[in-house]
Design a protein around this motif. Sequence first.
Motif, short mmCIF file in Angstrom:
data_model
loop_
_atom_site.label_atom_id
_atom_site.label_comp_id
_atom_site.label_asym_id
_atom_site.label_seq_id
_atom_site.Cartn_x
_atom_site.Cartn_y
_atom_site.Cartn_z
N TYR A 33 1.03 -1.18 0.00
CA TYR A 33 -0.18 0.03 -0.02
C TYR A 33 1.03 1.24 0.21
O TYR A 33 1.84 1.31 0.61
N TYR A 35 0.46 5.53 1.11
CA TYR A 35 -0.33 6.35 1.69
C TYR A 35 0.15 7.79 1.59
O TYR A 35 1.45 7.96 1.70
N GLN A 37 0.66 11.41 3.94
CA GLN A 37 0.37 12.11 5.25
C GLN A 37 0.88 13.51 5.27
O GLN A 37 1.89 13.75 5.15
N LEU A 43 -3.49 9.80 7.76
CA LEU A 43 -2.98 9.08 6.50
C LEU A 43 -4.26 9.01 5.58
O LEU A 43 -5.27 8.52 5.46
N LEU A 91 4.14 7.44 2.64
CA LEU A 91 4.22 6.09 3.50
C LEU A 91 3.86 4.98 2.70
O LEU A 91 2.93 4.69 2.05
N GLN A 103 -1.15 -4.26 8.43
CA GLN A 103 -0.23 -3.50 7.59
C GLN A 103 1.15 -3.11 8.60
O GLN A 103 1.01 -2.25 9.56
N TYR A 104 2.38 -3.35 7.86
CA TYR A 104 3.42 -2.68 8.55
C TYR A 104 4.11 -1.62 7.48
O TYR A 104 4.32 -1.77 6.64
N PHE A 105 4.43 -0.52 8.25
CA PHE A 105 4.60 0.40 7.82
C PHE A 105 6.36 0.83 7.58
O PHE A 105 6.87 0.43 8.57
N GLY A 106 6.81 1.49 6.71
CA GLY A 106 8.12 1.86 6.42
C GLY A 106 8.25 3.33 7.03
O GLY A 106 7.14 3.73 7.66
N PRO A 107 9.32 3.78 7.15
CA PRO A 107 9.71 5.00 7.76
C PRO A 107 9.27 6.43 6.86
O PRO A 107 9.18 7.44 7.52
#
Lengths: 114, 111
Positions: A33, A35, A37, A43, A91, A103-107
């Motif tokens: 995904y 997103y 922000q 988001l 993101l 869902q696991y997000f990146g930085p």
Amino acid sequence: GAGVSQSPSNKVTEKGKDVELRCDPISGHTALYWYRQRLGQGLEFLIYFQGNSAPDKSGLPSDRFSAERTGESVSTLTIQRTQQEDSAVYLCASSPGDLTDTQYFGPGTRLTVL
Amino acid sequence: EDQVTQSPEALRLQEGESSSLNCSYTVSGLRGLFWYRQDPGKGPEFLFTLYSAGEEKEKERLKATLTKKESFLHITAPKPEDSATYLCAVQAWGSNYKLTFGKGTLLTVNP
């Protein structure tokens, strides 16, 4: 293990230029995904990839935005002819594609359009 | 259209002062409600998923609860390291699993 990685971490560009943002998902995660922000906002969903299925592009704000994903690996988000309102943190998140679907997000990539 | 409203926008607590954050939602059919923590300059970090009214989940000083209209994140005896923005998101059935987020609650815990 390694999490979601994104590059670059920061990008400053001039209005009208094109930019490309990269996301490396967690290995083995079939869903990916993007997103956005913006300052003071929640988001916003942009686009969703699941395996080899057609992507869900319903969140892309204009035709200047596009994204690609090769198989179940890297994805790139491209913004053409950038505008100041495109300034935001972008993101990327990945998920296993199983029933839990967390869902696991990146930085994130912080994009500044001057 | 799915909507998520979080309150308060910002909350200051003294270390050890327990409180709750609220997440009100409207969704066509709730598949899951998610809580994330976000530190400055970083991506959201997953905390909990709740799937049905009455469900509760705990992790250290945090407990999340869910009703048919809202979710609460209870923080018991917070510490300064709990300072962060807490994000709530909903996932609807048939939505391709995309998350609809609230604007978040900025929590500051003073020593």
